[in-house]
Enzyme design. Structure first.
Site, PDB file in Angstrom:
ATOM      1  N   LYS A  69       0.827  -1.198   0.000  1.00 13.73           N
ATOM      2  CA  LYS A  69       0.000   0.000   0.000  1.00 13.73           C
ATOM      3  C   LYS A  69       0.869   1.259   0.000  1.00 13.73           C
ATOM      4  CE  LYS A  69      -1.822   1.855   3.630  1.00 13.73           C
ATOM      5  NZ  LYS A  69      -2.575   2.119   4.873  1.00 13.73           N
ATOM      6  N   ASP A  94      -6.510   1.233   1.158  1.00 18.53           N
ATOM      7  CA  ASP A  94      -6.548   1.393   2.610  1.00 18.53           C
ATOM      8  C   ASP A  94      -7.905   0.914   3.108  1.00 18.53           C
ATOM      9  OD1 ASP A  94      -8.308   3.355   1.800  1.00 18.53           O
ATOM     10  OD2 ASP A  94      -7.417   4.946   3.005  1.00 18.53           O
TER      11      ASP A  94
END
Length: 243
Positions: free
Chosen positions: A142, A160
């Site tokens: 991420k 997220d």
């Protein structure tokens, strides 16, 4: 008989859903077109002055708010905005700056370790490819995707909690893992919208499609949304959504 044939032909002409989503391709295009109209130049809320400070800020943002990270990094980046300066500052002093952020001890260790790795392996520069980024201490997929997208302008989907929730809640990209949601979004989001898509989805999740009580009355895609449960049946876009 003729009416049945006409009805059958009309059904056959309807766009089919894109595999793995609840939406047709025109519906997906319209969702992101509206996001573009609403926020033509979406930006993340972490403050940074270079790819290195962006990388550090994203590492620090895990299990923390952007507001909290910004408060800590403003004075830190004022004196340490390169890997060399950060390394010279040292783990203890970095920890003093970020003490208000969750898991600060481990994060201070990672910031120093990734600064060392950047100097040792990349000449002090942040690499612009995912494989190299995820090898840095404290950097996961991420974080790498955020850096690739924001610092280097590469289409990437940083999944997220907000994007994971929206992908599953509205059926845009349902998946059991962030990686599964990322793969679907990268496949179904129209290419012309892919660069900013993760920012649009994060901001939509943060301010409208909230975890506990989504504010459907404020949602610009409420009439397109296929979420199983909504807080209102009345779509009320805040902006003009004409083509």
């Amino acid at each position: 008989m003729e009416n049945a044939k006409i009805k059958s032909e009309a059904v056959a002409k309807r766009p089919s859903r894109v595999a793995g989503t609840l939406y047709t391709r025109p519906e997906i295009h319209e969702i992101f077109r509206r996001f573009l109209v609403q926020r033509p130049e979406p930006k993340g809320e972490l403050e940074y002055v270079s790819p290195f400070t962006l990388l550090v800020a994203v590492v620090l943002s895990a299990q923390a708010t952007d507001v909290g990270v910004n408060k800590a990094t403003r004075p830190l980046f004022a004196i340490a905005d390169t890997p060399e300066k950060m390394l010279a500052l040292g783990e203890e002093k970095v920890g003093d700056y970020i003490r208000t952020i969750g898991l600060w001890r481990n994060k201070a260790k990672n910031v120093i370790a990734l600064s060392e790795a950047l100097i040792r392996d990349h000449g002090g520069e942040v690499p612009d490819n995912r494989d190299a980024l995820v090898k840095l201490p404290g950097v996961g997929r991420k974080t790498a995707n955020v850096v690739l997208n924001v610092a280097f302008g590469q289409p990437a989907m940083a999944v997220d909690t907000h994007i994971f929730r929206i992908g599953n809640r509205i059926g845009l990209a349902p998946g059991k893992t962030p990686e599964a949601v990322e793969e679907k979004l990268m496949r179904v989001v129209p290419k012309e919208y892919l660069l900013h898509a993760h920012h649009w989805l994060i901001l939509h999740g943060r301010y409208v499609c909230k975890a506990r009580k989504p504010e459907c009355e404020m949602c610009i895609i409420a009439d397109l949304c296929k979420a199983a449960v909504k807080t209102t049946d009345i779509p009320a876009p805040l902006i003009t959504i004409r083509a």
